[in-house]
Design a protein around this motif. Structure first.
Motif, mmCIF file in Angstrom:
data_model
loop_
_atom_site.group_PDB
_atom_site.id
_atom_site.type_symbol
_atom_site.label_atom_id
_atom_site.label_comp_id
_atom_site.label_asym_id
_atom_site.label_seq_id
_atom_site.Cartn_x
_atom_site.Cartn_y
_atom_site.Cartn_z
ATOM 1 N N LYS A 14 0.853 -1.187 0.000
ATOM 2 C CA LYS A 14 0.000 0.000 0.000
ATOM 3 C C LYS A 14 0.883 1.228 0.000
ATOM 4 O O LYS A 14 1.825 1.309 0.770
ATOM 5 N N LYS A 15 0.555 2.188 -0.861
ATOM 6 C CA LYS A 15 1.315 3.431 -0.928
ATOM 7 C C LYS A 15 0.425 4.574 -0.443
ATOM 8 O O LYS A 15 -0.749 4.633 -0.778
ATOM 9 N N ASN A 16 1.022 5.477 0.308
ATOM 10 C CA ASN A 16 0.214 6.549 0.882
ATOM 11 C C ASN A 16 1.120 7.708 1.279
ATOM 12 O O ASN A 16 2.340 7.612 1.250
ATOM 13 N N TRP A 17 0.497 8.827 1.659
ATOM 14 C CA TRP A 17 1.199 9.980 2.220
ATOM 15 C C TRP A 17 0.703 10.206 3.637
ATOM 16 O O TRP A 17 -0.462 9.972 3.939
ATOM 17 N N ARG A 18 1.584 10.695 4.510
ATOM 18 C CA ARG A 18 1.120 11.080 5.833
ATOM 19 C C ARG A 18 2.016 12.172 6.398
ATOM 20 O O ARG A 18 3.153 12.368 5.962
ATOM 21 N N ASP A 19 1.484 12.877 7.404
ATOM 22 C CA ASP A 19 2.180 14.041 7.952
ATOM 23 C C ASP A 19 3.166 13.680 9.057
ATOM 24 O O ASP A 19 4.257 14.248 9.138
ATOM 25 N N HIS A 20 2.785 12.759 9.948
ATOM 26 C CA HIS A 20 3.650 12.519 11.107
ATOM 27 C C HIS A 20 4.754 11.523 10.786
ATOM 28 O O HIS A 20 4.593 10.649 9.933
ATOM 29 N N PRO A 21 5.908 11.653 11.448
ATOM 30 C CA PRO A 21 7.086 10.840 11.120
ATOM 31 C C PRO A 21 6.949 9.412 11.616
ATOM 32 O O PRO A 21 6.007 9.077 12.342
ATOM 33 N N PRO A 22 7.877 8.526 11.227
ATOM 34 C CA PRO A 22 7.838 7.143 11.724
ATOM 35 C C PRO A 22 7.976 7.089 13.234
ATOM 36 O O PRO A 22 8.649 7.914 13.839
ATOM 37 N N SER A 23 7.334 6.086 13.841
ATOM 38 C CA SER A 23 7.337 6.001 15.297
ATOM 39 C C SER A 23 8.378 5.043 15.849
ATOM 40 O O SER A 23 8.687 5.089 17.039
ATOM 41 N N SER A 24 8.932 4.144 15.001
ATOM 42 C CA SER A 24 9.912 3.173 15.507
ATOM 43 C C SER A 24 11.346 3.659 15.369
ATOM 44 O O SER A 24 12.140 3.542 16.291
ATOM 45 N N TYR A 25 11.680 4.204 14.210
ATOM 46 C CA TYR A 25 13.063 4.652 14.010
ATOM 47 C C TYR A 25 13.114 5.639 12.857
ATOM 48 O O TYR A 25 12.347 5.534 11.903
ATOM 49 N N SER A 26 14.020 6.610 12.970
ATOM 50 C CA SER A 26 14.235 7.586 11.900
ATOM 51 C C SER A 26 15.719 7.726 11.656
ATOM 52 O O SER A 26 16.495 7.862 12.593
ATOM 53 N N LEU A 27 16.107 7.665 10.394
ATOM 54 C CA LEU A 27 17.497 7.872 9.985
ATOM 55 C C LEU A 27 17.533 9.075 9.053
ATOM 56 O O LEU A 27 16.944 9.058 7.984
ATOM 57 N N LYS A 28 18.196 10.142 9.491
ATOM 58 C CA LYS A 28 18.308 11.356 8.696
ATOM 59 C C LYS A 28 19.763 11.541 8.307
ATOM 60 O O LYS A 28 20.659 11.430 9.142
ATOM 61 N N ILE A 29 20.013 11.824 7.029
ATOM 62 C CA ILE A 29 21.380 11.930 6.518
ATOM 63 C C ILE A 29 21.602 13.315 5.941
ATOM 64 O O ILE A 29 20.856 13.764 5.069
ATOM 65 N N HIS A 30 22.602 14.007 6.454
ATOM 66 C CA HIS A 30 23.028 15.262 5.875
ATOM 67 C C HIS A 30 24.084 14.971 4.813
ATOM 68 O O HIS A 30 25.045 14.267 5.083
ATOM 69 N N ASN A 31 23.930 15.533 3.626
ATOM 70 C CA ASN A 31 24.876 15.346 2.529
ATOM 71 C C ASN A 31 24.852 13.898 2.036
ATOM 72 O O ASN A 31 25.776 13.105 2.245
ATOM 73 N N PHE A 32 23.736 13.520 1.373
ATOM 74 C CA PHE A 32 23.566 12.150 0.913
ATOM 75 C C PHE A 32 24.624 11.747 -0.117
ATOM 76 O O PHE A 32 25.076 10.609 -0.145
ATOM 77 N N SER A 33 25.038 12.700 -0.976
ATOM 78 C CA SER A 33 26.054 12.376 -1.980
ATOM 79 C C SER A 33 27.360 11.950 -1.323
ATOM 80 O O SER A 33 28.085 11.093 -1.832
ATOM 81 N N GLN A 34 27.681 12.538 -0.170
ATOM 82 C CA GLN A 34 28.897 12.149 0.539
ATOM 83 C C GLN A 34 28.757 10.740 1.103
ATOM 84 O O GLN A 34 29.709 9.958 1.112
ATOM 85 N N LEU A 35 27.542 10.384 1.579
ATOM 86 C CA LEU A 35 27.319 9.026 2.065
ATOM 87 C C LEU A 35 27.521 8.013 0.942
ATOM 88 O O LEU A 35 28.096 6.941 1.159
ATOM 89 N N GLU A 36 27.052 8.342 -0.268
ATOM 90 C CA GLU A 36 27.248 7.443 -1.399
ATOM 91 C C GLU A 36 28.731 7.160 -1.630
ATOM 92 O O GLU A 36 29.135 6.045 -1.937
#
Length: 294
Positions: A14-36
């Motif tokens: 199922k695909k959907n949109w929602r406003d509130h963030p995930p409740s179990s875990y969140s991974l945020k990456i600054h500078n994704f190209s550098q991670l690559e």
């Protein structure tokens, strides 16, 4: 339980949109190209720290070529702690944050069974479905990490040392560790002017460590990209090599047993006072912020 990345497998999604963030875990990456770039030195994968959901432990991984792939992997110790080892049923929901929409794009996967024979589930396809409803009140996000990379923002990224009386050093003799601070961390450079035991008295050995007071938390990692140079006293034709490394809790040093032969050093790189100049330039240092409950 955790989420990670892999080639998707077919399933009811199922695909959907929602406003509130995930409740179990969140991974945020600054500078994704550098991670690559940096994950090219770790099998093109990034694995998050362990986190728990419903007393079950896992982690987040990603890999893939041209796409971001995600999957969930159960930590095997979660099963072994139960007597006898048991199975876990979990409903999977993957998130991608859309900055333009300021919403989360979600993909929901039917409930899957994790056990000793099947530890990983991704986005499978299938031709069966079951209709029903679950009302779930999502708790606030309390388990997260933010990975960032200091590159252009590094102040004073170069450090230089002089090894005096170079010809008088003995094989396997280590100079006094050179301690310095870069990227918010303390580092130590260890030099063996006549080489360590593996260099057999024929090469200069160079190693970089995190300082002893730098204690990494469980599963915490720091990526560094460092160029080490032997400086020519004439001001040109320096010898340089680049280190790419993820530091972990074990804090093993990394570097070269055979950085440069002593014959070349004596011929070109010692000044009139028998001094060798060495420089380390940090190009990238990663940093991770995470929730205090981890």
């Amino acid at each position: 339980m955790g989420a990670s990345c892999s080639a998707p497998v077919s399933s009811t999604i199922k695909k959907n949109w929602r406003d509130h963030p995930p409740s179990s875990y969140s991974l945020k990456i600054h500078n994704f190209s550098q991670l690559e770039k940096t994950t090219s030195f770790s099998g093109h994968k990034y694995q998050s720290r362990l986190f728990s959901s419903g007393d079950i432990t896992g982690n987040v991984k990603d890999n893939g070529s041209g796409f971001i792939s995600m999957y969930v992997e159960l930590d095997s110790s979660s099963l072994m702690e139960s007597k006898p080892p048991t199975e876990v049923f979990a409903e999977l929901r993957f998130f991608v944050y859309n900055k333009k929409q300021n919403k989360y794009f979600t993909k929901d996967v039917e409930i899957k069974r994790f056990d000793a024979l099947k530890m990983v589930w991704g986005l499978p396809k299938g031709n069966e479905c079951e209709f029903g409803v679950d009302v779930i009140v999502a708790p606030p996000l309390t388990n997260w990490e933010i990975l960032s990379f200091h590159d252009e923002k590094l102040s004073y990224p170069k450090v230089t040392w002089s090894v005096k009386n170079f010809s008088q050093w003995k094989e396997n003799e280590c100079s006094k560790p050179n301690r310095f601070s870069i990227g918010g961390r303390e580092w130590v450079l260890k030099l063996f002017p006549k080489g360590n035991s593996r260099a057999k008295g024929k090469y200069l050995s160079v190693f970089l460590y995190l300082a002893d007071n730098e204690t990494l938390k469980p599963d915490e990692k720091i990526f560094t990209q460092v160029v080490v140079r032997i400086l020519n006293p004439l001001g040109s034709n320096h010898v340089a090599s680049r280190l790419n490394y993820w530091h972990k809790g074990s804090n093993f040093g990394y570097g070269w047993c055979k950085f440069l032969s002593l014959d070349k050093i004596r011929k070109t790189y010692l000044d009139k006072e028998d001094t060798l100049m060495i420089e380390a330039e940090f190009e990238v240092v990663s940093a991770t912020k995470f929730s205090t409950i981890i």
